[in-house]
Design an enzyme around this catalytic site. Structure first.
Site, short mmCIF file in Angstrom:
data_model
loop_
_atom_site.label_atom_id
_atom_site.label_comp_id
_atom_site.label_asym_id
_atom_site.label_seq_id
_atom_site.Cartn_x
_atom_site.Cartn_y
_atom_site.Cartn_z
N SER A 113 0.78 -1.24 0.06
CA SER A 113 -0.11 -0.08 0.06
C SER A 113 0.82 1.12 0.03
CB SER A 113 -0.94 -0.01 1.20
OG SER A 113 -2.01 0.95 1.07
N HIS A 114 0.65 1.98 1.05
CA HIS A 114 1.30 3.45 1.16
C HIS A 114 2.80 3.32 1.42
CE1 HIS A 114 -0.03 2.46 5.02
NE2 HIS A 114 1.03 3.20 5.58
N ASP A 277 -2.81 6.34 -3.46
CA ASP A 277 -1.76 5.51 -2.69
C ASP A 277 -1.31 4.65 -3.84
OD1 ASP A 277 -3.85 4.03 -2.26
OD2 ASP A 277 -2.86 3.41 -0.38
N ASP A 279 -1.67 1.18 -3.63
CA ASP A 279 -2.47 0.27 -4.26
C ASP A 279 -3.94 0.89 -4.67
OD1 ASP A 279 -3.10 0.55 -1.33
OD2 ASP A 279 -3.80 -1.32 -1.30
N ASP A 281 -6.16 2.57 -2.74
CA ASP A 281 -7.29 2.61 -2.07
C ASP A 281 -7.49 3.81 -1.31
OD1 ASP A 281 -5.23 1.96 -0.45
OD2 ASP A 281 -6.33 0.04 0.27
N ARG A 282 -6.34 4.74 -1.23
CA ARG A 282 -6.45 5.88 -0.44
C ARG A 282 -6.80 7.10 -1.50
NH1 ARG A 282 -2.36 6.26 4.54
NH2 ARG A 282 -2.72 3.97 5.13
N LYS A 376 -11.68 0.26 0.71
CA LYS A 376 -11.68 1.60 0.55
C LYS A 376 -11.41 1.90 -0.99
CE LYS A 376 -7.18 2.49 2.90
NZ LYS A 376 -6.84 1.27 3.83
C1 VG1 Z 1 -2.87 2.54 8.41
C2 VG1 Z 1 -3.87 3.47 8.89
C3 VG1 Z 1 -5.14 2.73 8.42
C4 VG1 Z 1 -5.43 1.98 7.29
C5 VG1 Z 1 -4.26 1.10 6.98
C6 VG1 Z 1 -4.33 0.40 5.52
O1 VG1 Z 1 -2.52 1.42 9.49
O2 VG1 Z 1 -3.66 4.13 9.87
O3 VG1 Z 1 -6.20 3.69 8.73
O4 VG1 Z 1 -6.56 1.34 7.42
O5 VG1 Z 1 -2.98 1.91 7.06
O6 VG1 Z 1 -4.36 1.42 4.69
P1 VG1 Z 1 -1.75 1.73 10.57
O7 VG1 Z 1 -2.04 0.51 11.28
O8 VG1 Z 1 -0.40 1.92 10.19
O9 VG1 Z 1 -2.10 2.94 11.52
V1 VG1 Z 1 -3.50 1.03 3.13
O10 VG1 Z 1 -3.97 2.14 2.02
O11 VG1 Z 1 -1.85 1.15 3.82
O12 VG1 Z 1 -3.90 -0.53 2.97
CO CO Z 2 -3.46 1.37 0.22
#
Ligand code: VG1
Ligand code: CO
Length: 543
Positions: A113-114, A277, A279, A281-282, A376
């Protein structure tokens, strides 16, 4: 074709976090690491024989290798059919869409993801269930347990398949279909938002910039915004997915999407700015001269969603993750619809969506979505915004200001302390937990603690209880501080401190966020003894 059982020994660190298993690429590259984890997942999928599995990822470094391994292992496990995105690509929302549409038993989504990519960056694997959403904790815990006891994995001996060509092929007995990663998703979007009205908006001279940050959303945004909706070529920038995201940190926030911020706050700003982001979803939404916080965006989408065809009948309810600001709660109250507060992570929304209790949901971390899928969805949020702009014919910043005038403004910021040593970070949280009973009534930074707790969630649908989901401190001055440790980082610990303050007075809606929140920051730092316990005087990232 020969299926082989390969003896293996377990790795002790394959426990999925907030969203799948995330580790450095170098960790995933250890021999048998990927195979063990995928086998542990497959061993927990009920009814795999003959069923359909979806496979795809965000195109980051190592995606190409793991896609082929996953296909060979799926064939050995008896899946009947694999749907895989062309070039091994599928955004997270598209994977969710494809799983649902083609009635797959689930999907392997390859993404961190991010998190940054490249040989020194991160990689990740998550499993989504037949409803299209992330596996619940009960499943991921079972996978972890299996991974710690695994003795062999199964794989067929077959060459790599050609992922560049769309169409059917076979691996052993199993059918493989290489699919257009965009088509199903674009078709779904067309049912939810008014493409005709958005096309009219672009035709009228409306200008936007979509920054895909060299990650997966580029092909989706180009296909939908530029090719279908007629946005001028060049609307989508950094639109080619790259294994290292072109050096971008694919996290759509004002810090990492600074080029977009500079443009939107500068003299030549287009009408609307957005980013997504790694992948897909953001989403990040920027009006001309104004960053829209994800918490505000959720609230604004909730109060305007009925303007889009997919939501014309109104919403069943809204849910937000606990650290997300309370802006959406006020909208739900006004609309007289359900409202829920869940732990961080999209998996907690799935039951509410499946049960029809909510229609929209979101997180402060730039995630917004609806009942159309179980993830998302970055581009969906942008399209819904465009639909709203096209119908109201108002500039985005005016919509935000009118929202504040009607509901009040939640000033909001998040402080991240990244790569802390794990032990002191855990200790900080433990000490804070112990302090809770004595806090109410005490004053910090000019604010008085009203109440505090360690958030525990009881799922209203299945009754499952998830404790210790973040410490929240409410102040009498209508302010709040929330503390939790990240579950997506890959080195050390990340402390997230979420800070907000409600301001009902319209005359005070244009103040600098940092000024308004300074007392809350001070109180949070004092209560958690952040500087003393982490050795940091400043957060690593402020968003
Ligand atoms: C983070 C965010 C959370 C989100 C998760 C996955 O998690 O705070 O809101 O659902 O990333 O997003 P954490 O545990 O690091 O706070 V993604 O777009 O990275 O799949
Ligand atoms: Co993501």
């Amino acid at each position: 074709m020969v299926t082989t059982s390969i003896p293996t020994t377990p790795f002790s660190d394959q426990r999925p976090g907030t969203s799948g298993l995330r580790k450095k690429v170098t960790v995933f590259q250890q021999p048998r690491y990927v195979e063990n984890f995928i086998q542990a997942i497959f061993d927990n999928v009920e009814g795999a024989q003959g069923s359909t599995l979806v496979i795809g990822g965000d195109g980051r470094y190592f995606n190409d290798v793991v896609v082929q391994t996953a296909i060979r292992m799926a064939a050995a496990h008896g899946f009947g059919r694999v749907l895989v995105g062309q070039r091994g690509l599928l955004s997270t929302p598209a994977a969710s869409c494809v799983i649902r549409k083609h009635k797959a038993i689930g999907g392997l989504v390859l993404s961190a993801s991010h998190n940054p990519g490249g040989p020194d960056g991160d990689f990740g694997i998550k499993f989504n269930m037949s409803h299209g959403g992330p596996a619940p904790e009960s499943f991921t815990e079972a996978v972890f347990k299996r991974a710690t006891a695994i003795t062999e994995y199964r794989i067929v001996d077959a060459p790599d398949i050609d992922l560049s060509r769309i169409g059917p092929t076979k691996v052993g007995e199993m059918n493989v279909e290489v699919i257009d990663p965009v088509a199903d998703y674009a078709e779904l979007m067309e049912q939810l938002v008014d493409f005709g009205k958005i096309a009219d908006l672009f035709r009228s001279g409306f200008r936007m910039r979509f920054d895909a940050l060299s990650a997966i959303t580029g092909p989706y945004a180009k296909a939908i915004l530029e090719n279908r909706l007629g946005a001028p070529a060049g609307t989508v920038v950094n639109g080619e997915p790259k294994p290292d995201f072109g050096g971008h940190h694919p996290d759509p926030n004002p810090v990492h999407a600074h080029d977009l911020m500079d443009l939107m706050l500068g003299p030549d700003a287009p009408d609307f700015g957005a980013a997504s982001d790694g992948d897909g979803d953001r989403n990040m939404i920027v009006a001309r001269g104004l960053f829209v916080t994800p918490s505000d965006s959720l609230a604004i989408l909730a109060s305007h969603a009925h303007l889009a065809p997919g939501y014309a009948k109104g919403l069943a309810g809204v849910a937000r993750s606990m650290p997300t600001s309370r802006a959406a709660d006020r909208v739900a109250k006004k609309l007289g619809i359900n409202f829920f507060e869940t732990p961080t992570g999209w998996k907690f929304f799935a039951n509410l969506l499946d049960a029809g209790l909510i229609t929209l949901c979101g997180e402060e971390s730039a995630g917004t979505g609806s009942n159309h899928i179980r993830e998302k969805d970055g581009l969906w949020a942008v399209l819904l915004w465009l639909n709203i702009l096209a119908v109201t014919k108002k500039p985005a910043d005016q919509i935000v200001r009118e929202h504040w005038a009607a509901f009040g403004r939640d000033y909001y910021t998040r402080h991240d302390y990244e790569e802390l040593e794990t032990a002191p970070a855990n200790e900080l949280m433990e000490t804070l937990r112990k302090k809770l009973p004595a806090l109410p009534g005490q004053r910090f930074g000019g604010l008085t603690v009203q109440s505090c707790d360690d958030f525990a969630y009881t799922d209203p649908v299945d009754g499952s209880i998830t404790p210790k989901q973040g410490i929240r401190i409410l102040f009498e001055e209508d302010a709040r501080a929330v503390f939790r440790l990240s579950g997506t980082g890959t080195s050390g610990a990340t402390l997230r401190v979420y800070l907000e303050r409600f301001e009902p007075d319209t005359n005070r809606h244009d103040l600098p966020t940092a000024d308004v929140l300074a007392p809350v920051v001070q109180a949070a730092n004092e209560i958690a003894e952040i500087a003393a316990r982490t050795g940091r005087n400043e957060p690593s990232v402020i968003t």
